[in-house]
Scaffold this motif. Sequence first.
Motif, PDB file in Angstrom:
ATOM      1  N   GLN A 237       0.509  -0.987   0.112  1.00 28.30           N
ATOM      2  CA  GLN A 237       0.415  -0.289   0.572  1.00 28.30           C
ATOM      3  C   GLN A 237       0.886   1.387  -0.118  1.00 28.30           C
ATOM      4  N   ASP A 238       2.045   1.344   0.334  1.00 26.77           N
ATOM      5  CA  ASP A 238       2.866   2.286   0.715  1.00 26.77           C
ATOM      6  C   ASP A 238       3.374   2.477  -0.929  1.00 26.77           C
TER       7      ASP A 238
ATOM      8  N   SER B 226       1.364   4.329  -3.126  1.00 29.37           N
ATOM      9  CA  SER B 226       0.639   5.842  -2.952  1.00 29.37           C
ATOM     10  C   SER B 226       1.879   6.370  -3.317  1.00 29.37           C
TER      11      SER B 226
ATOM     12  N   ASN C 293       1.221   8.778  -5.978  1.00 31.34           N
ATOM     13  CA  ASN C 293       1.601  10.634  -5.963  1.00 31.34           C
ATOM     14  C   ASN C 293       2.399  10.795  -7.079  1.00 31.34           C
TER      15      ASN C 293
ATOM     16  N   ARG D   9      -6.786  11.562  -2.116  1.00 29.95           N
ATOM     17  CA  ARG D   9      -6.920   9.836  -0.811  1.00 29.95           C
ATOM     18  C   ARG D   9      -8.226   9.077  -1.996  1.00 29.95           C
TER      19      ARG D   9
ATOM     20  N   LEU E  95      -6.267   4.044  -0.414  1.00 30.11           N
ATOM     21  CA  LEU E  95      -4.903   4.809  -0.453  1.00 30.11           C
ATOM     22  C   LEU E  95      -5.207   6.750  -0.275  1.00 30.11           C
ATOM     23  N   THR E  96      -3.711   7.178   0.063  1.00 28.28           N
ATOM     24  CA  THR E  96      -3.642   8.203   0.332  1.00 28.28           C
ATOM     25  C   THR E  96      -2.781   8.662   0.061  1.00 28.28           C
ATOM     26  N   SER E  97      -2.572  10.046  -0.318  1.00 27.94           N
ATOM     27  CA  SER E  97      -0.929  10.697  -0.078  1.00 27.94           C
ATOM     28  C   SER E  97       0.368  10.313   1.014  1.00 27.94           C
TER      29      SER E  97
END
Length: 427
Positions: free
Chosen positions: A82-83, A86, A90, A109, A119-121
């Motif tokens: 997931q990281d 992201s 980005n 997001r 997912l987020t920034s």
Amino acid sequence: MLNYKKGYIIIFIVSVIGLAFIQYQYLKVGLNLAKVQFNTKIGQSIQTIKSDLSTQNELTFLMQQAITKDTSHFKLSIDSLQDASSHFLNDFLVDRLLQRGIKTSFQYRLYKNDSTVYLTSPIYNLANREGLKFPIVLNGYLPDSIGQRLILELQFEDVNSYFLSQLNGLTIPSLIFIIAIILVVIWVLRSMYWQRNVITTTNEFINNLTHELKTPVFSIGLAAKLLEDKVTQETAPIITIVREQNEKLKSHIEKVLDLAGIENKKGVIKLKLQDFYPTLEHLAMSFSRLSSIEGIQFKYELQDGPYTIYCEPSHLENVVNNLLDNAKKYSEDNPTINLKAHVAGGYLYIAVTDKGIGIDETNLKHVFKKYHRVSSGDIQKVRGYGLGLSYVKEIVKLHKGKVLLESTIGKGTTVTIKLPMQKKKNK
């Protein structure tokens, strides 16, 4: 004068406020245009982002694995997967925004209908809910493979600072110019008021001094008059010199007072319609008698009158006397002076010509300035305070006339007074 000062200050303040207000309005228009341009660029970027994320590619496949938490294709933990998604997403969004010239910071997001965030920034601030938000409803590969409606929300922070940064080419120079105008005007006003105070103080000192001098001048004149009753052949020349010098000193004092009064605009000149010919003729005859005694070659030619002009005879007489006196002072031995007066083209011309030392071109521009003295010739021989021609110019100007000057070093000088003639009204 105080009212004028207040008026200037009020006009200056109102002008600066008006200029600042106009600049503020221009800034508002600029900001609105920047917002419109920003929204247009965002719209174009959203279309590109939506199109790129609708197909299956390395990024969308990685995102799909992160959303479904499927690690079968990668030797990574769920968190690491997931990281990585992201960060890659980005970088993808930064690249697509830069293609449209958008360089401001943002966060994003990715969530589904029930607000579950996938997912987020990499740096995401949940507390910051302000700023412009642009939701992008994804279609194609991602929502189809997951079976959920996915929304990618872009949120831009500190958008006003971004808009202002786009207008720096307009706002910063404008502020610099406004500040420069304010500083220059303040400096000019301070210099003008300081100079005015110096002139006022100087005139007050001159007025006080000359008024104090009137008492001894009067006493000397009275003493000379009393001595005339007991005049002898030996003392007669001395008494004559004392009386003449006393009258000359009195004339200089009056000239200084009149000049100070003219500069202060106290209305010492009162013009009346009259014939100046008799006054000028009497002046020429008096100077001719004095010239014969002092050994001066003096000739005068006066065209037949009348010389009907608006004038104040005593001041205009002082002007001509001043020119004749200068012609005498700035001549070498055996001065030669001519006085001519004629009418032409509706003007009266009075010209005083000498064959003296002349004036160079450098001094020609400054001879009518107060306290200026011509540096050529014998300074010790020609004494004065540089007030004569300044007085001449001011008086002639108040008579609606002009002073014309022609001079050649070693050959002499001609000063001409040009005054408008008037038609005498029939009674």
